[in-house]
Design a protein around this motif. Structure first.
Motif, PDB file in Angstrom:
ATOM      1  N   ARG A 150     -11.456  -0.676  -4.893  1.00 21.36           N
ATOM      2  CA  ARG A 150      -9.996  -0.484  -4.480  1.00 21.36           C
ATOM      3  C   ARG A 150      -9.266  -0.385  -5.561  1.00 21.36           C
ATOM      4  O   ARG A 150      -9.706  -0.963  -6.778  1.00 21.36           O
ATOM      5  CB  ARG A 150      -9.380  -1.544  -3.475  1.00 21.36           C
ATOM      6  CG  ARG A 150     -10.240  -1.652  -2.177  1.00 21.36           C
ATOM      7  CD  ARG A 150      -9.728  -0.561  -1.178  1.00 21.36           C
ATOM      8  NE  ARG A 150     -10.734  -0.629  -0.017  1.00 21.36           N
ATOM      9  CZ  ARG A 150     -12.124  -0.414   0.303  1.00 21.36           C
ATOM     10  NH1 ARG A 150     -12.630   0.405  -0.478  1.00 21.36           N
ATOM     11  NH2 ARG A 150     -12.627  -0.412   1.426  1.00 21.36           N
ATOM     12  N   ASP A 176     -13.101  -5.304  -3.603  1.00 23.00           N
ATOM     13  CA  ASP A 176     -12.635  -5.880  -2.409  1.00 23.00           C
ATOM     14  C   ASP A 176     -13.947  -6.875  -1.907  1.00 23.00           C
ATOM     15  O   ASP A 176     -14.618  -6.067  -1.357  1.00 23.00           O
ATOM     16  CB  ASP A 176     -11.867  -4.746  -1.364  1.00 23.00           C
ATOM     17  CG  ASP A 176     -11.218  -5.422  -0.233  1.00 23.00           C
ATOM     18  OD1 ASP A 176     -11.343  -6.762   0.133  1.00 23.00           O
ATOM     19  OD2 ASP A 176     -10.700  -4.835   0.375  1.00 23.00           O
ATOM     20  N   LYS A 190       0.879  -1.221   0.057  1.00 24.21           N
ATOM     21  CA  LYS A 190       0.026  -0.115   0.036  1.00 24.21           C
ATOM     22  C   LYS A 190       0.809   1.234   0.000  1.00 24.21           C
ATOM     23  O   LYS A 190       2.089   1.143   0.356  1.00 24.21           O
ATOM     24  CB  LYS A 190      -0.940   0.010   1.274  1.00 24.21           C
ATOM     25  CG  LYS A 190      -1.849  -1.016   1.039  1.00 24.21           C
ATOM     26  CD  LYS A 190      -2.982  -1.248   2.300  1.00 24.21           C
ATOM     27  CE  LYS A 190      -2.635  -0.127   3.556  1.00 24.21           C
ATOM     28  NZ  LYS A 190      -3.802  -0.302   4.709  1.00 24.21           N
TER      29      LYS A 190
END
Length: 95
Positions: free
Chosen positions: A74, A67, A30
């Motif tokens: 996402r 997701d 991330k």
């Protein structure tokens, strides 16, 4: 489970070849540096609230997915993609 070592480019092509609605697991880093493991699907449009994106995800190297755990949309960054699991095969990026 079979494991295959591949490049990020090849792995992104594998994700591109996944048909809409098929489930796969993506492992990526991330923005904040945390590793994320996400069960997701491509091509889900059920909960879209209208409108369109203000940018083109492909130009930014992003893959749009749904997701399944958090039940929301996402993006996966192709540059930080570390691995995927799809149809019983685990693909990992060669270091």
């Amino acid at each position: 489970m079979t494991t295959k070592i591949t490049t990020k480019k090849d792995m992104a092509e594998i994700i591109d070849s996944i048909k809409n609605g098929q489930i796969f697991t993506a492992i990526f880093i991330k923005k904040n540096g945390d590793i994320r493991i996400m069960n997701c699907r491509k091509g889900v449009a059920k909960h879209v609230k209208g409108g369109s994106l203000a940018f083109n995800p492909e130009e930014k190297g992003l893959i749009g997915v749904y997701d399944l755990q958090s039940k929301g949309y996402r993006f996966i960054n192709r540059k930080t993609l570390q691995g995927i699991k799809y149809q019983g095969i685990k693909y990992s990026v060669a270091l």
